[in-house]
Design an enzyme around this catalytic site. Sequence first.
Site, PDB file in Angstrom:
ATOM      1  N   CYS A 137       5.333   5.877  -8.337  1.00  0.00           N
ATOM      2  CA  CYS A 137       5.052   5.075  -7.142  1.00  0.00           C
ATOM      3  C   CYS A 137       4.623   3.668  -7.559  1.00  0.00           C
ATOM      4  O   CYS A 137       3.499   3.476  -8.031  1.00  0.00           O
ATOM      5  CB  CYS A 137       3.969   5.759  -6.314  1.00  0.00           C
ATOM      6  SG  CYS A 137       3.456   4.798  -4.879  1.00  0.00           S
ATOM      7  N   CYS A 140       1.724   2.067  -5.641  1.00  0.00           N
ATOM      8  CA  CYS A 140       0.404   2.635  -5.937  1.00  0.00           C
ATOM      9  C   CYS A 140      -0.114   2.142  -7.278  1.00  0.00           C
ATOM     10  O   CYS A 140      -1.275   1.767  -7.400  1.00  0.00           O
ATOM     11  CB  CYS A 140       0.471   4.163  -6.007  1.00  0.00           C
ATOM     12  SG  CYS A 140       1.300   4.933  -4.636  1.00  0.00           S
ATOM     13  N   ASP A 141       0.723   2.184  -8.282  1.00  0.00           N
ATOM     14  CA  ASP A 141       0.227   2.045  -9.641  1.00  0.00           C
ATOM     15  C   ASP A 141       0.671   0.778 -10.364  1.00  0.00           C
ATOM     16  O   ASP A 141       0.213   0.487 -11.470  1.00  0.00           O
ATOM     17  CB  ASP A 141       0.654   3.274 -10.471  1.00  0.00           C
ATOM     18  CG  ASP A 141       0.210   4.576  -9.795  1.00  0.00           C
ATOM     19  OD1 ASP A 141      -0.774   4.520  -9.038  1.00  0.00           O
ATOM     20  OD2 ASP A 141       0.842   5.613 -10.015  1.00  0.00           O
TER      21      ASP A 141
END
Lengths: 317, 82
Positions: A137, A140-141
């Site tokens: 993701c 997200c990261d």
Amino acid sequence: MGTKKEIHDVVMIGAGPAALSAAIYTTREDIDTVLFEKGVIGGLAAVTAWVDNYPGFIKGVAGLELSDSLQKQAERFGADIRLGEVTKIEIDGKLKKLTTSEGDIYAKAVLIATGSDYRKLGIPGEETFYGKGVHYCATCDGAFYREKKLVVVGGGNSAVQESIFLTKFATHIDLLVRGDSMRASEILQHELAKHKDKITVHMNTVTNEIVGENGKVVKVLAKNVKTGKIISYKTDGVFVFIGLIPNTQFLKDSKIELDNIGMIKTKSNMETSMDGVFAAGDVRSGATMQIASATGEGATAALMIRKYMDPHASTGY
Amino acid sequence: MVKNITIFTTNTCAYCVMVKKYLGSKNMTYEEVNLDDQPERQAEAFKLSGALTVPVTLITKDDDTQDVVVGYNLSKLASAIA
Ligand SMILES: Cc1cc2nc3c(=O)[nH]c(=O)nc-3n(C[C@H](O)[C@H](O)[C@H](O)COP(=O)(O)OP(=O)(O)OC[C@H]3O[C@@H](n4cnc5c(N)ncnc54)[C@H](O)[C@@H]3O)c2cc1C
């Protein structure tokens, strides 16, 4: 004495674009609707950085913003979105019984819109460094890779789109593509070419191993299938976008028929092989895996559900 | 009882929104550390979680014991705030 059954008109499994759209339609018709979401409300659309091709947004829209609007629109008409996972579905007389992490719930009709999850590479190092150098993701990261080097694996739309997003953070990205051509759309390949100072594409490159030292990812070993050579790509992290697998594991022991890749087979009215159970969006066999198609299928399924519950109802306006 | 909660987030992280929604639904207040605005605090999140990911939720109890929940994990969050 048994406790009273909780019965609703419709229970929808998942709260991605397909189910949220269906819920807009059912709740607007006063059909009492409960949705169960085990992950993010908005589904994969919520974790997509930027959506350029959803109709109605001239300049595109952030995935998070689009899913937030879908949720609020569904809730405006009374959709009851609950956080929890559905683990089983079975027929119980005229009703469908759903087993969920929040207890049992019954419905007259069910919509399965569980979409799909990221496919894993299944190579050494992937599990070991999950979340610590191996990611699925970007929204997200990605922020953990400011001024770092990255490897992205995949050659489809998601891989290209997310690589471009990751250039916001990373100094350089090696994009490893297994085949000798990219599956990504023309327009995305065009966009990709604009980032060639930061993204280097390696075709015919099969990712074999993610290697770490002292708990950190340091390189990826990949084989060029044309030359047979093993090449080592130095990196601080790996993002994997190699496609999706349908979220239908929970249906394995049910009577709902799946196709050979585990997607749900439906009739032309979107009904599955189980009476009163419908499917829409990415999880449906034959789906085109787009947000616009998922919302369209959601709307269609909602009208078909209305027809199922009231055979005299029309399916249009 | 929970004394305080800190969530490490980024602007684009959908799972962070879900942690906030979940805690909000339980009437819990929390401090948010946005790592896009405060990248210097990334190391702190990493030290707590051992992972390069957000959300990271740090729950401190009245007796000063701490729970760290990495990612959006409903069952872990529920037991950490119970
Ligand atoms: C990186 C990436 C980029 C993309 N970019 C675009 C783009 O630019 N444009 C575009 O049109 N499409 C794009 N897509 C595709 C798009 O996101 C999907 O087609 C769309 O989200 C499908 O919607 P859906 O509602 O069918 O499923 P999903 O969005 O997958 O939602 C399904 C939901 O069901 C939940 N769920 C699953 N099982 C259960 C269960 N047992 N109990 C409860 N809940 C459950 C899941 O947690 C999920 O939230 C992209 C996809 C990815 C991965």
